[in-house]
Every structure is written in structure tokens, then in C-alpha cells.
Design a protein around this motif. Structure first.
Motif, PDB file in Angstrom:
ATOM      1  N   GLN A   1       0.825  -1.197   0.000  1.00 36.83           N
ATOM      2  CA  GLN A   1       0.000   0.000   0.000  1.00 36.83           C
ATOM      3  C   GLN A   1       0.864   1.255   0.000  1.00 36.83           C
ATOM      4  O   GLN A   1       0.544   2.231  -0.667  1.00 36.83           O
TER       5      GLN A   1
ATOM      6  N   PHE B   1       2.208   1.823  -3.428  1.00 36.85           N
ATOM      7  CA  PHE B   1       1.184   1.940  -4.475  1.00 36.85           C
ATOM      8  C   PHE B   1       1.261   3.267  -5.247  1.00 36.85           C
ATOM      9  O   PHE B   1       1.324   3.231  -6.482  1.00 36.85           O
TER      10      PHE B   1
ATOM     11  N   GLN C   1       4.393   3.252  -7.442  1.00 31.63           N
ATOM     12  CA  GLN C   1       4.343   2.265  -8.512  1.00 31.63           C
ATOM     13  C   GLN C   1       3.384   2.719  -9.608  1.00 31.63           C
ATOM     14  O   GLN C   1       3.632   2.516 -10.789  1.00 31.63           O
TER      15      GLN C   1
ATOM     16  N   ARG D   1      -0.480   6.168   2.802  1.00 27.62           N
ATOM     17  CA  ARG D   1      -0.671   6.109   1.352  1.00 27.62           C
ATOM     18  C   ARG D   1      -1.337   7.378   0.848  1.00 27.62           C
ATOM     19  O   ARG D   1      -0.925   7.980  -0.148  1.00 27.62           O
TER      20      ARG D   1
ATOM     21  N   GLY E   1      -8.400   6.149  -7.344  1.00 26.02           N
ATOM     22  CA  GLY E   1      -8.847   6.079  -5.959  1.00 26.02           C
ATOM     23  C   GLY E   1      -7.764   6.380  -4.955  1.00 26.02           C
ATOM     24  O   GLY E   1      -7.902   6.069  -3.779  1.00 26.02           O
TER      25      GLY E   1
ATOM     26  N   ARG F   1     -14.966   5.095   5.440  1.00 23.42           N
ATOM     27  CA  ARG F   1     -15.459   3.966   6.216  1.00 23.42           C
ATOM     28  C   ARG F   1     -14.860   3.988   7.616  1.00 23.42           C
ATOM     29  O   ARG F   1     -13.655   4.061   7.782  1.00 23.42           O
TER      30      ARG F   1
ATOM     31  N   ALA G   1      -9.438   3.534  -3.110  1.00 21.27           N
ATOM     32  CA  ALA G   1      -9.073   2.150  -3.413  1.00 21.27           C
ATOM     33  C   ALA G   1      -8.927   1.375  -2.110  1.00 21.27           C
ATOM     34  O   ALA G   1      -8.265   1.849  -1.193  1.00 21.27           O
ATOM     35  N   PRO G   2      -9.520   0.173  -1.980  1.00 21.08           N
ATOM     36  CA  PRO G   2      -9.417  -0.583  -0.734  1.00 21.08           C
ATOM     37  C   PRO G   2      -7.996  -1.072  -0.504  1.00 21.08           C
ATOM     38  O   PRO G   2      -7.208  -1.141  -1.438  1.00 21.08           O
ATOM     39  N   PRO G   3      -7.628  -1.433   0.752  1.00 22.83           N
ATOM     40  CA  PRO G   3      -6.235  -1.815   1.036  1.00 22.83           C
ATOM     41  C   PRO G   3      -5.793  -3.088   0.331  1.00 22.83           C
ATOM     42  O   PRO G   3      -4.611  -3.335   0.192  1.00 22.83           O
ATOM     43  N   THR G   4      -6.746  -3.930  -0.125  1.00 25.09           N
ATOM     44  CA  THR G   4      -6.320  -5.167  -0.783  1.00 25.09           C
ATOM     45  C   THR G   4      -6.009  -4.932  -2.254  1.00 25.09           C
ATOM     46  O   THR G   4      -5.474  -5.810  -2.921  1.00 25.09           O
ATOM     47  N   LEU G   5      -6.357  -3.764  -2.780  1.00 20.33           N
ATOM     48  CA  LEU G   5      -6.174  -3.510  -4.207  1.00 20.33           C
ATOM     49  C   LEU G   5      -4.969  -2.611  -4.412  1.00 20.33           C
ATOM     50  O   LEU G   5      -4.800  -1.616  -3.709  1.00 20.33           O
ATOM     51  N   SER G   6      -4.119  -2.953  -5.417  1.00 22.49           N
ATOM     52  CA  SER G   6      -2.991  -2.077  -5.724  1.00 22.49           C
ATOM     53  C   SER G   6      -2.627  -2.270  -7.181  1.00 22.49           C
ATOM     54  O   SER G   6      -3.063  -3.237  -7.802  1.00 22.49           O
ATOM     55  N   SER G   7      -1.830  -1.353  -7.736  1.00 25.16           N
ATOM     56  CA  SER G   7      -1.544  -1.437  -9.171  1.00 25.16           C
ATOM     57  C   SER G   7      -0.365  -2.358  -9.452  1.00 25.16           C
ATOM     58  O   SER G   7       0.042  -2.496 -10.587  1.00 25.16           O
ATOM     59  N   SER G   8       0.230  -3.000  -8.430  1.00 27.28           N
ATOM     60  CA  SER G   8       1.388  -3.851  -8.697  1.00 27.28           C
ATOM     61  C   SER G   8       0.932  -5.126  -9.383  1.00 27.28           C
ATOM     62  O   SER G   8      -0.236  -5.511  -9.318  1.00 27.28           O
TER      63      SER G   8
ATOM     64  N   SER H   1      -0.926  -8.020  -7.224  1.00 24.47           N
ATOM     65  CA  SER H   1      -2.257  -7.978  -6.620  1.00 24.47           C
ATOM     66  C   SER H   1      -3.267  -8.404  -7.656  1.00 24.47           C
ATOM     67  O   SER H   1      -3.316  -7.869  -8.746  1.00 24.47           O
TER      68      SER H   1
ATOM     69  N   LYS I   1      -6.051 -11.882   8.654  1.00 22.77           N
ATOM     70  CA  LYS I   1      -5.683 -11.780   7.236  1.00 22.77           C
ATOM     71  C   LYS I   1      -4.247 -12.231   7.010  1.00 22.77           C
ATOM     72  O   LYS I   1      -3.913 -12.768   5.953  1.00 22.77           O
ATOM     73  N   VAL I   2      -3.378 -11.996   8.016  1.00 17.43           N
ATOM     74  CA  VAL I   2      -1.961 -12.347   7.861  1.00 17.43           C
ATOM     75  C   VAL I   2      -1.824 -13.841   7.599  1.00 17.43           C
ATOM     76  O   VAL I   2      -1.142 -14.286   6.666  1.00 17.43           O
TER      77      VAL I   2
ATOM     78  N   ARG J   1      -3.248 -14.839   4.165  1.00 18.00           N
ATOM     79  CA  ARG J   1      -2.360 -14.443   3.066  1.00 18.00           C
ATOM     80  C   ARG J   1      -1.160 -15.371   2.976  1.00 18.00           C
ATOM     81  O   ARG J   1      -0.724 -15.742   1.883  1.00 18.00           O
TER      82      ARG J   1
END
Lengths: 350, 234
Positions: free
Chosen positions: A266, A269, A272, A299, A322, A329, B69-76, B79, B96-97, B100
């Protein structure tokens, strides 16, 4: 049916004017206005000021001086305002002295709404007739597409204010569907003026935000700061140019501060996404929240700081990815009569 | 029902990524907020290549606000929305650790097994062996997805199992759920989850194994209950 489900927008104001039956006649309101103007002149004379240039602020100050009140509720204190502000814009009594209503749709209960629907449908029929005429003469139909992205329809509350009458969700969605049908026809340009009454301009999002220029520190290196929040965590980030890609959080390296891969992903992000991974150095401070909230806050802070280094187009791309929105939230509150925010108590038959 | 309201609230064009959730209940965001697009490639396309739909979507995005963007989503490249959905389903009590790490061990296991097979195979078969664990994961999920589902409809006092079409989201969810329950319930107690999962995924990739069998059983039941299909009213 379209149901407005979101309950957290601030736009949900109550339209006081539309609720309740008609209370004031036209003549009553006019008399109130005359009395208000007369009273304003008397007040000006009392205070020793010129009655012609006595503004609303002067009235408020005079009333507060003459009738000092220690009441907590602002609406309970003595008030002198123009009747149009005091009496909400209600519909005047809709029937004459013989009891006969003025409008022919009065007995439907929603006269303004139904008359509006009738008008709109009339326009639709006009457009269709025009279209048929053009086809009969073998002329080409105009195909200029109206730019839908830059405008939005009136919200339900705005429509209620316009009609001074309560509009239900169902009625509102039917009206919008009729308008959309009208706009979809090829020759709708004839009724453009009528349609503009019900549509509003939506400005392009990017223009609202001011991007700060780069600052330079003693060594001549360009840097920029950004702040971010997520749940209860707040972070500030300083992004330096000509760096090696090191990120320091609260004095420690990110490898030690965030042992989990997801958090480090994150943090990286924004870099990148812009393709600037090895080019910037970051120093951040963060407090509050948990591990994931702190990562999200940093971030956002780095993304905001990077805006100054990057072209406007890329800022728009970041916004569409985003990266620049504050995540609203938060933890939902526990409700009485339930064990948690959603979980109910175990149901016992007896 | 709620799904129709969600679809009416905002339509999602077919060009978006597969795992897009529509807000069914109330959410902290205003309904006018759009979903974020994280992939870098979609922003580097020149204007001429876009279709009509994409151009309209771009114009809409310029005007509307966009969700964070939610924490689980990234442009790398690492993901993947499907993998994160699967990890969330495997997660227990918010750990979650652990989920994963199990997922990454599973992918490593798949890679090891495939590499073993690759090195043992003769020259002409080497090209047919798939070594990329992500490709295997996606293909296995695709193979496990049922086409048609059954739903209970009560008519005249009796409950019938009526064949019903499934949405994409529902198919994906069922495939993932079957894989996880299969691994949790029907295996030997002492085997670790990554091992069990990698075994199941490889079998599903080759269209064998208990999950595929379960899918075929469901299809056969739907075929058998074909007569009640007209009970469905939606």
C-alpha cells in the motif's frame, strides 16, 4: 424501481414547506410583509438610524440589544425577519371563497406533480410529431448527442422545492424516466429550454482542488508535504526529490515498522502507479489507528504530496485510481437491543 | 429484490475487472461515487483506440467523485482481485496475515509440483505443462464454476428444487466456497491447508477431483428437475 438507499449524505434536508396542509392565504402573507416593513422603520427610528438603509444585520443587532435573552436554543430567542423567511414557502390555500379549487387536478392530491407529468408528456408528443414530419419529408434526423456527463437531473429534494409539494420516491423515479425518454429521442433539441429547467451543471471534479507548488530545503532538494487520514490514524508525509526510494516511518524503516507485505504494498502503491519507485525519498510520521489504518493514512499522505511533482493529467489519473479520496469507512456503532452493529442477540424461543 | 435495485443504481460496463462488488446495503459513500480503476494500462491507451462506451465512461469519470481504493487492491503485478477474494473467504476471525501466508504457500506448492513434473517430463511434453500458479488458479476456478444452480421454491405446500440461472458473481463464489469446504472437511486431519489446496487446484485444473464431481452432480440434478423450470418467475 429506483430506491434511494444511501442514508448518509448531507443532502437529505427536510423540505418543511411541502409537508402539511395549506395554512396561510396570500392576503395574510402580504399583510405580514407590510407589518414587517412598518416595524423595520419604527425600529430604525428608535435606534436613531436612517430607516431607508436599515439592513437585516442592523435589525438583528437592534433586537439583540433591546431584548437580551440567555436562552440556549437559538430558535427560541426573539426574532424579527422578513415573513418569507419566517413562514416557509407553503402553498397558499388552493380554493376560493366558494370552496371551489383553482387547479383542475386539485382532487388528485398531487396537483403540481401530475400537471408537471402532463406537461412533460405533451413535450414528448410534440417531439414525436416533429420527428414524424421530418420522416415524412425524408429529411435527416439530427443526431447531436447531448453531453450527459456534464449535467445531472434535479434531486428529489430540489424537485420538491420546485413544486412546493411532497414527491414520493416512486413518483420521482417515474418523472426522471420520462425525462430520460424525452432526451433519448433524436429531435429533442426543440424542447431544450424545457429540459434545462430540470438539469444542473456538474463541474469537473479536478478544478476543486488546489495543488501546492514545490518547496526547496537548504540543500536545494525539492520536497512537498501531504497529510492523510484513515479510520483513527493520521499521517504526514514529506516526499523528497532525487532520492533512492527509502521510506522512513516514525524514525524506523518500513521493513521494521510494517512486517506485513500488504501494508508495504500500500505504501508503494502511489509510487508504482506513477512509475517513480526509485526516485523519491519519504519521511513520514503517523499516529493512531491500527496497522492497516496507518498504512492507508500514509498512502493518502504520499499521494497528496506527489501531486506537486506530477502533471495535471497524472493527478487526474491518480484520482480515478482512488488514491486521492479519503476513505470514509469507520467502525459502525453498536445499537441498543443488539449485540454489535449488525449482530442481534441470540433468539430464544422462551 | 436487492440485486435488482443494485443493478438499477449503477450499471457496470463489461470492460471492468471480474470481481466488482455492487453496494446492496447502505454504504458510507454517496451513490454517485464510482469504483476506482487501478490498472496502469487502462490510463496509457491513446484516445483513438477507445470504443464509444469507454469514451462515455471516461467523460463520466471526469465529473463524478471516485471511491478510495481498498487496502487489498494495488496497481502492482502481484495484486489480483480473484486471489484477494479467495484469501478473504479463507480468512477466519479477521486473521488476514495467516490467510495471506497460506495463500502464498499454496501458490508456492503449486509451482514446486509443476516444476517437478516439468523436469521429469520428456522434451515434447515440456511445453504443455503449465508452470504459472496464477494461470492454474484462474483456470481451476473457471473449471469449477457451475453453469446453472438450484433454488428452493415452495408451491402448493411442497418445496421443489428448481433449476435457475446464476450470475457471474454467484458462480465465482460457489466455486471458491466448494474448494475451501472440500479442503477443510474431507481431508486427513494432519495435512496442512496449502498442501490440500494445491492438490485440489491441480486436480480442478485437469478437470478431475471432488469439486468438479460436485459441479457435475449439481448439473445432473438441474437436468433431472428440468420439468419444474417453469416455476421460476424472475
Amino acid at each position: 424501481t429506483l430506491r434511494l438507499i444511501c442514508t448518509t449524505t448531507p443532502v437529505q434536508r427536510k423540505n418543511a414547506g411541502a409537508s402539511g396542509p395549506e395554512k396561510y392565504t396570500d392576503a395574510f402573507i402580504k399583510k405580514q410583509i407590510e407589518e414587517f416593513n412598518l416595524g423595520k422603520r419604527h425600529l430604525a427610528n428608535m435606534m436613531g438610524e436612517d430607516p431607508e438603509t436599515f439592513t437585516q444585520e442592523d435589525i438583528d443587532r437592534a433586537i439583540a440589544y433591546l431584548f437580551p435573552s440567555g436562552l440556549f436554543d437559538e430558535q427560541a430567542r426573539p426574532l424579527m425577519k422578513h415573513p418569507n423567511e419566517v413562514f416557509p414557502e407553503q402553498r397558499k390555500i388552493q380554493w376560493g371563497e366558494d370552496g371551489r379549487p383553482f387547479h383542475f387536478l386539485f382532487y388528485t392530491g398531487k396537483q403540481s406533480y401530475y400537471s408537471l407529468m402532463h406537461e412533460t408528456y405533451e413535450k414528448l408528443l410534440n417531439v414525436q410529431k416533429h420527428q414524424d414530419q421530418l420522416i415524412a419529408q425524408d429529411l435527416p434526423l439530427q443526431k447531436e448527442k447531448r453531453n450527459l456527463a456534464g449535467s445531472r437531473w434535479l434531486t428529489k429534494i430540489e424537485l420538491e422545492e420546485m413544486l412546493v409539494e411532497k414527491v414520493s420516491d416512486d413518483d420521482y423515479s417515474r418523472f426522471i424516466q420520462l425525462l430520460q425518454k424525452l432526451v433519448a429521442l433524436p429531435c429533442a433539441d426543440i424542447e431544450e429550454k424545457y429540459i434545462q429547467k430540470f438539469s444542473k451543471e456538474v463541474p469537473v471534479q479536478l478544478q476543486k482542488v488546489v495543488i501546492e507548488p514545490l518547496q526547496y530545503d537548504e540543500r536545494g532538494v525539492a520536497f512537498s508535504t501531504g497529510e492523510g487520514k484513515r479510520k483513527t490514524a493520521s499521517a504526514t508525509a514529506v516526499v523528497y526529490d532525487n532520492g533512492t526510494g527509502k521510506i522512513t516511518v516514525n524514525g524506523t524503516d518500513i521493513l521494521h515498522y510494517f512486517p506485513v507485505l500488504q501494508d508495504r504494498e500500500q505504501l508503494l502503491f502511489p509510487f508504482q502507479f506513477l512509475g517513480r519507485i526509485g526516485k523519491h525519498d519519504t519521511v513520514c510520521t503517523v499516529s493512531g489507528g491500527g496497522r492497516s489504518a496507518q498504512a492507508g493514512a500514509i498512502r493518502l499522505a504520499t499521494a497528496k504530496a506527489l501531486r506537486s511533482f506530477v502533471t495535471e493529467k497524472e493527478v487526474e489519473f491518480m484520482r480515478q485510481a482512488g488514491l486521492l479520496t479519503v476513505d470514509p469507512r469507520v467502525k459502525e456503532r453498536k445499537k441498543p437491543g443488539q449485540e454489535g452493529p449488525r449482530r442481534k442477540f441470540t433468539w430464544k424461543k422462551r | 429484490p436487492c440485486r435488482d435495485t443494485a443493478r438499477a443504481l449503477g450499471s457496470s460496463p463489461a470492460s471492468l475487472a471480474p470481481c466488482r462488488i455492487m453496494p446492496v446495503r447502505w454504504s458510507r459513500y454517496n451513490p454517485s461515487y464510482l469504483e476506482p480503476e487501478v490498472k496502469k494500462e487502462s490510463y496509457q491507451k491513446p484516445l483513438e483506440e477507445l470504443t464509444e462506451e469507454e469514451r462515455e465512461l471516461m467523460e463520466l469519470k471526469a465529473v463524478r467523485p471516485i471511491k478510495a481504493a481498498p487496502p487489498t487492491l494495488s496497481s502492482s503485478v502481484f495484486s489480483d482481485p480473484m486471489i484477494s477474494k479467495f484469501t478473504n473467504m479463507m480468512m477466519k476471525s479477521g486473521n488476514k496475515v495467516l490467510a495471506r501466508s497460506l495463500m502464498s504457500q499454496t501458490l508456492e506448492n503449486i509451482k514446486r509440483k509443476q516444476l517437478e513434473k516439468y523436469h521429469k517430463a520428456p522434451e515434447n511434453e515440456k511445453e504443455t505443462i503449465e508452470c504459472n500458479p496464477y494461470v492454474i488458479f484462474h483456470q481451476a476456478l473457471k473449471n469449477c464454476q457451475p453453469i446453472i444452480g438450484l433454488s428452493n421454491i415452495t408451491k402448493g405446500g411442497k418445496t421443489y428444487q428448481v433449476p435457475v440461472p446464476l450470475t457471474d458473481n454467484r458462480k465465482r463464489f460457489l466455486a471458491m466456497k466448494w474448494l475451501i469446504t472440500e479442503c477443510r472437511d474431507n481431508k486427513h486431519r494432519r495435512t496442512m491447508m496449502p498442501e490440500k489446496l494445491s492438490q485440489e487446484l491441480l486436480l480442478a485444473f485437469n478437470n478431475e477431483g471432488p469439486v468438479i464431481k460436485r459441479k457435475h452432480v449439481l448439473h445432473k440434478m438441474a437436468e433431472a428437475n428440468r420439468a419444474y423450470a417453469h416455476f421460476r418467475w424472475w
